[in-house]
Write a protein that holds these residues in place. Sequence first.
Motif, PDB file in Angstrom:
ATOM      1  N   GLN A 123      22.054  25.467  62.724  1.00  0.00           N
ATOM      2  CA  GLN A 123      22.623  24.613  61.085  1.00  0.00           C
ATOM      3  C   GLN A 123      22.289  23.431  61.077  1.00  0.00           C
ATOM      4  O   GLN A 123      22.006  22.611  59.503  1.00  0.00           O
ATOM      5  CB  GLN A 123      24.206  24.254  60.828  1.00  0.00           C
ATOM      6  CG  GLN A 123      24.714  25.238  60.806  1.00  0.00           C
ATOM      7  CD  GLN A 123      24.888  26.687  58.748  1.00  0.00           C
ATOM      8  OE1 GLN A 123      24.725  25.218  58.179  1.00  0.00           O
ATOM      9  NE2 GLN A 123      24.267  27.429  58.936  1.00  0.00           N
ATOM     10  N   TYR A 136      26.811  19.943  54.963  1.00  0.00           N
ATOM     11  CA  TYR A 136      27.123  19.005  55.044  1.00  0.00           C
ATOM     12  C   TYR A 136      27.026  17.115  55.336  1.00  0.00           C
ATOM     13  O   TYR A 136      27.588  16.367  54.974  1.00  0.00           O
ATOM     14  CB  TYR A 136      26.446  19.102  56.847  1.00  0.00           C
ATOM     15  CG  TYR A 136      26.666  19.752  57.390  1.00  0.00           C
ATOM     16  CD1 TYR A 136      27.433  20.488  57.822  1.00  0.00           C
ATOM     17  CD2 TYR A 136      25.644  21.319  57.326  1.00  0.00           C
ATOM     18  CE1 TYR A 136      27.818  21.695  58.540  1.00  0.00           C
ATOM     19  CE2 TYR A 136      25.983  22.402  58.079  1.00  0.00           C
ATOM     20  CZ  TYR A 136      26.771  22.467  58.538  1.00  0.00           C
ATOM     21  OH  TYR A 136      26.658  23.949  58.560  1.00  0.00           O
ATOM     22  N   GLY A 193      33.023  31.383  58.457  1.00  0.00           N
ATOM     23  CA  GLY A 193      32.200  31.383  57.117  1.00  0.00           C
ATOM     24  C   GLY A 193      32.770  31.325  55.858  1.00  0.00           C
ATOM     25  O   GLY A 193      31.396  31.296  54.880  1.00  0.00           O
ATOM     26  N   CYS A 194      33.125  30.716  55.410  1.00  0.00           N
ATOM     27  CA  CYS A 194      34.082  30.986  54.016  1.00  0.00           C
ATOM     28  C   CYS A 194      32.996  30.254  53.185  1.00  0.00           C
ATOM     29  O   CYS A 194      33.292  30.432  51.510  1.00  0.00           O
ATOM     30  CB  CYS A 194      35.495  30.066  54.411  1.00  0.00           C
ATOM     31  SG  CYS A 194      35.671  28.532  54.285  1.00  0.00           S
ATOM     32  N   HIS A 198      34.553  31.201  48.057  1.00  0.00           N
ATOM     33  CA  HIS A 198      34.460  32.007  46.636  1.00  0.00           C
ATOM     34  C   HIS A 198      34.773  33.141  46.959  1.00  0.00           C
ATOM     35  O   HIS A 198      35.197  34.349  46.508  1.00  0.00           O
ATOM     36  CB  HIS A 198      32.559  32.100  46.288  1.00  0.00           C
ATOM     37  CG  HIS A 198      32.276  31.623  45.535  1.00  0.00           C
ATOM     38  ND1 HIS A 198      30.520  30.494  46.000  1.00  0.00           N
ATOM     39  CD2 HIS A 198      32.733  30.573  45.295  1.00  0.00           C
ATOM     40  CE1 HIS A 198      30.725  29.996  45.448  1.00  0.00           C
ATOM     41  NE2 HIS A 198      32.002  28.598  44.825  1.00  0.00           N
ATOM     42  N   VAL A 215      37.678  29.673  57.845  1.00  0.00           N
ATOM     43  CA  VAL A 215      37.124  28.261  58.539  1.00  0.00           C
ATOM     44  C   VAL A 215      35.455  28.366  58.346  1.00  0.00           C
ATOM     45  O   VAL A 215      34.675  29.415  57.601  1.00  0.00           O
ATOM     46  CB  VAL A 215      36.958  29.136  60.459  1.00  0.00           C
ATOM     47  CG1 VAL A 215      38.592  29.098  60.638  1.00  0.00           C
ATOM     48  CG2 VAL A 215      35.932  30.407  60.502  1.00  0.00           C
ATOM     49  N   LEU A 217      32.332  25.171  59.019  1.00  0.00           N
ATOM     50  CA  LEU A 217      31.963  24.124  59.974  1.00  0.00           C
ATOM     51  C   LEU A 217      31.845  23.253  59.049  1.00  0.00           C
ATOM     52  O   LEU A 217      31.961  21.979  59.464  1.00  0.00           O
ATOM     53  CB  LEU A 217      30.321  24.683  60.121  1.00  0.00           C
ATOM     54  CG  LEU A 217      30.083  25.240  61.523  1.00  0.00           C
ATOM     55  CD1 LEU A 217      28.636  25.184  62.111  1.00  0.00           C
ATOM     56  CD2 LEU A 217      30.859  24.196  62.568  1.00  0.00           C
ATOM     57  N   ALA A 218      31.811  23.049  57.762  1.00  0.00           N
ATOM     58  CA  ALA A 218      31.472  21.760  57.048  1.00  0.00           C
ATOM     59  C   ALA A 218      32.661  21.562  55.883  1.00  0.00           C
ATOM     60  O   ALA A 218      32.907  22.095  55.339  1.00  0.00           O
ATOM     61  CB  ALA A 218      30.462  22.313  55.659  1.00  0.00           C
ATOM     62  N   ALA A 242      35.869  24.696  61.922  1.00  0.00           N
ATOM     63  CA  ALA A 242      36.066  25.363  62.817  1.00  0.00           C
ATOM     64  C   ALA A 242      34.493  25.800  63.010  1.00  0.00           C
ATOM     65  O   ALA A 242      34.175  26.024  62.451  1.00  0.00           O
ATOM     66  CB  ALA A 242      37.315  26.320  63.308  1.00  0.00           C
ATOM     67  N   ASN A 243      34.187  25.869  64.681  1.00  0.00           N
ATOM     68  CA  ASN A 243      32.881  27.014  64.689  1.00  0.00           C
ATOM     69  C   ASN A 243      33.748  28.089  65.382  1.00  0.00           C
ATOM     70  O   ASN A 243      34.386  28.703  66.057  1.00  0.00           O
ATOM     71  CB  ASN A 243      31.944  26.258  65.625  1.00  0.00           C
ATOM     72  CG  ASN A 243      30.872  26.696  66.112  1.00  0.00           C
ATOM     73  OD1 ASN A 243      30.893  27.187  65.938  1.00  0.00           O
ATOM     74  ND2 ASN A 243      29.759  26.037  66.487  1.00  0.00           N
ATOM     75  N   ALA A 244      32.532  29.367  64.240  1.00  0.00           N
ATOM     76  CA  ALA A 244      33.300  30.721  64.590  1.00  0.00           C
ATOM     77  C   ALA A 244      33.086  31.538  65.752  1.00  0.00           C
ATOM     78  O   ALA A 244      33.321  32.397  65.939  1.00  0.00           O
ATOM     79  CB  ALA A 244      32.570  31.006  62.956  1.00  0.00           C
ATOM     80  N   MET A 261      28.025  37.111  53.547  1.00  0.00           N
ATOM     81  CA  MET A 261      26.869  36.349  53.876  1.00  0.00           C
ATOM     82  C   MET A 261      26.742  35.391  54.857  1.00  0.00           C
ATOM     83  O   MET A 261      25.907  34.006  54.453  1.00  0.00           O
ATOM     84  CB  MET A 261      27.020  35.610  52.140  1.00  0.00           C
ATOM     85  CG  MET A 261      26.801  36.483  51.232  1.00  0.00           C
ATOM     86  SD  MET A 261      26.295  35.677  49.646  1.00  0.00           S
ATOM     87  CE  MET A 261      28.279  35.123  49.323  1.00  0.00           C
ATOM     88  N   GLU A 265      23.123  32.796  58.867  1.00  0.00           N
ATOM     89  CA  GLU A 265      22.626  31.574  59.133  1.00  0.00           C
ATOM     90  C   GLU A 265      22.764  30.856  59.975  1.00  0.00           C
ATOM     91  O   GLU A 265      23.072  30.012  60.547  1.00  0.00           O
ATOM     92  CB  GLU A 265      23.807  31.173  57.809  1.00  0.00           C
ATOM     93  CG  GLU A 265      22.944  31.141  56.440  1.00  0.00           C
ATOM     94  CD  GLU A 265      23.566  29.949  55.467  1.00  0.00           C
ATOM     95  OE1 GLU A 265      24.171  28.932  56.179  1.00  0.00           O
ATOM     96  OE2 GLU A 265      23.186  30.082  54.015  1.00  0.00           O
ATOM     97  N   THR A 266      22.892  32.025  60.824  1.00  0.00           N
ATOM     98  CA  THR A 266      23.391  31.972  62.687  1.00  0.00           C
ATOM     99  C   THR A 266      22.107  32.080  63.469  1.00  0.00           C
ATOM    100  O   THR A 266      21.182  31.480  62.798  1.00  0.00           O
ATOM    101  CB  THR A 266      24.382  32.167  63.278  1.00  0.00           C
ATOM    102  OG1 THR A 266      24.207  33.629  63.038  1.00  0.00           O
ATOM    103  CG2 THR A 266      26.257  32.150  61.974  1.00  0.00           C
TER     104      THR A 266
HETATM  105  C1  SAM Z   1      25.642  31.424  52.231  1.00  0.00           C
HETATM  106  S1  SAM Z   1      27.219  30.271  52.743  1.00  0.00           S
HETATM  107  C2  SAM Z   1      28.944  30.790  52.514  1.00  0.00           C
HETATM  108  C3  SAM Z   1      29.362  32.085  52.365  1.00  0.00           C
HETATM  109  C4  SAM Z   1      31.021  32.838  52.349  1.00  0.00           C
HETATM  110  N1  SAM Z   1      31.540  32.691  52.735  1.00  0.00           N
HETATM  111  C5  SAM Z   1      30.910  33.148  50.770  1.00  0.00           C
HETATM  112  O1  SAM Z   1      31.096  34.229  50.844  1.00  0.00           O
HETATM  113  O2  SAM Z   1      30.626  32.401  49.699  1.00  0.00           O
HETATM  114  C6  SAM Z   1      27.663  30.224  54.599  1.00  0.00           C
HETATM  115  C7  SAM Z   1      28.840  29.185  55.408  1.00  0.00           C
HETATM  116  O3  SAM Z   1      28.516  29.338  57.066  1.00  0.00           O
HETATM  117  C8  SAM Z   1      29.035  28.098  57.033  1.00  0.00           C
HETATM  118  N2  SAM Z   1      28.684  28.574  59.186  1.00  0.00           N
HETATM  119  C9  SAM Z   1      27.632  28.339  59.026  1.00  0.00           C
HETATM  120  N3  SAM Z   1      27.540  28.705  60.851  1.00  0.00           N
HETATM  121  C10 SAM Z   1      29.182  28.706  61.156  1.00  0.00           C
HETATM  122  C11 SAM Z   1      30.028  28.433  62.063  1.00  0.00           C
HETATM  123  N4  SAM Z   1      29.179  28.573  63.246  1.00  0.00           N
HETATM  124  N5  SAM Z   1      30.943  28.595  62.046  1.00  0.00           N
HETATM  125  C12 SAM Z   1      31.363  28.382  60.681  1.00  0.00           C
HETATM  126  N6  SAM Z   1      31.201  28.716  59.265  1.00  0.00           N
HETATM  127  C13 SAM Z   1      29.810  28.215  60.153  1.00  0.00           C
HETATM  128  C14 SAM Z   1      28.196  27.031  56.515  1.00  0.00           C
HETATM  129  O4  SAM Z   1      28.714  25.783  56.463  1.00  0.00           O
HETATM  130  C15 SAM Z   1      27.882  27.099  54.933  1.00  0.00           C
HETATM  131  O5  SAM Z   1      29.495  26.663  54.156  1.00  0.00           O
END
Ligand code: SAM
Lengths: 382, 115
Positions: A123, A136, A193-194, A198, A215, A217-218, A242-244, A261, A265-266
């Motif tokens: 990230q 972040y 990764g909320c 939305h 949950v 990270l940001a 929290a970290n998922a 979505m 991003e992981t």
């Molecule tokens: C595209 S965005 C938001 C997607 C959201 N679920 C939505 O539908 O609008 C992806 C999110 O994943 C979070 N994220 C990335 N890696 C993560 C992890 N290991 N644990 C928790 N959140 C994480 C990011 O901070 C970011 O807010």
Amino acid sequence: MSAAATHDDIARFNFLANFNKYMATAVAPGNAVAFRERAEPAWIRQQGEAPQTRSEVRRAMAPDPHYRFWSALRRCGMEMRQQAGRSLVLRQKESLRDRARELNARLPSGLRLDASIKIPRYQSELDNHCMPGSYYAEYIDADVSAAANYDAGMFATTTGLFGRYLDGAGRGTAAWLQRTRPGWQPKRILDLGCGVGHNTVPLARAFPAALVVAVDLAAPMLRYGHARAVGMGVDNICFQQANAEALPFEAQSFDFIYSTMFLHETSHVALRNIFGEASRLLAAGGVQVHLEQPPYRGMTAFEQFMRDWDGYYNNEPFWSALHETDLPRLLIEQGYSAEAVFETEIHAMVEDEMPKVGVETEDFGRGGLWYACGASSQGAST
Amino acid sequence: MNPQLLELVNAAASGKRPHFFGDADVDRLLAIVWAMAGELAVTRERLDTLERLLAERAVVQRMDIDAYRPDPQAARERGEWQMEYVARLLRVLQQELDALRAASGEGGRGRTTSD
Ligand SMILES: C[S@@+](CC[C@H](N)C(=O)[O-])C[C@H]1O[C@@H](n2cnc3c(N)ncnc32)[C@H](O)[C@@H]1O
């Protein structure tokens, strides 16, 4: 909880939304023509056969003027969307922060920040989808500007395909649950990764008696997301930092676990850890489901190439790999039987006046028809 | 907008900016031209609002607009707007300079406090 926009701010986003729509409907389809008429024949003349893989298609298309202009303009659009969003939110970051504080104070139990959370390399090493500072950046104490920017610009990049409130995936997921499990009332729901929630809000609304734990990270996303939910009158979500990959919850403590979505991003390792956690946390009789753009398998090399653009040019380093990953197999590796694992399609549910996928447009990589992969856990639901 | 904030607004995302044309200057030029296209649309929309409101309320005639001369305060405000406008159009040049500065240890603007 959104930023106060001037006439020019709104006009900038209007322009970008229409530009993106024009690109998706008028310019992007030209790539198939350019490929068929120019790039592919030229490749065949040189190589003796048609390009077989998406990387060969990329090499064949690289010199094509139409592809170059489409790509360069698309990249400009991404950058201008960030510029417009930052121009809107950074000048009012203090008042946005104060507004978030005030809303968050109305329901303090719904926001749990944890300053000890570390941002993993996948990230931190690159600003996601060309968003300077990513999710972040905190330019002031308790900043929410990164989230306000994300919220403000999302509509312009998705041109209505995700719905007026960008909640089409969540509304589609709630409808899918109600259809596949009529009458089922999950008590505890987990959104991984909320972001700014939305797609959390629609689940909280569909199941008002449930507690939804969301949950991310940001911290900026969570502060803003919680304030946004409170502002929308939704009080059954707990936004938790929290970290998922390693969640502070008890085994089998959620009936419904989902992500939208998020997985793209992981990373390879993180993805396995996240599936591990989701499987550990899922209660007997529960279900987990993850929404992403469709995997590449079964697609022509050309379509894969088009869908892969973001992986190359929009700072989405795990995009290509995720779409090549066999997600059902990863769930089976978590101990689910093959029968318990499923793949399906979930339609984004959007307002009538919004464009519909397939009917009006398909902008490669950001369509409103979601690929969903999940697993049901055995046993009676509690 | 103060200069620091403006630079922050126009900052680049991390990662290398891709170029698609044989000569990267073409990509730069397109970035400027396209930003200009966007700003032109913004102006057109504002003008459209204005014209509609004026017509609706029957307050200003076209010749009033042609005859208008700004006072010093208005002229200064317009000047500041033009400066901000140009900075917005030349985003791509600022971003590359930021990267060069960051690489030379000067520290680019627009980076986060945490990275
Ligand atoms: C595209 S965005 C938001 C997607 C959201 N679920 C939505 O539908 O609008 C992806 C999110 O994943 C979070 N994220 C990335 N890696 C993560 C992890 N290991 N644990 C928790 N959140 C994480 C990011 O901070 C970011 O807010």
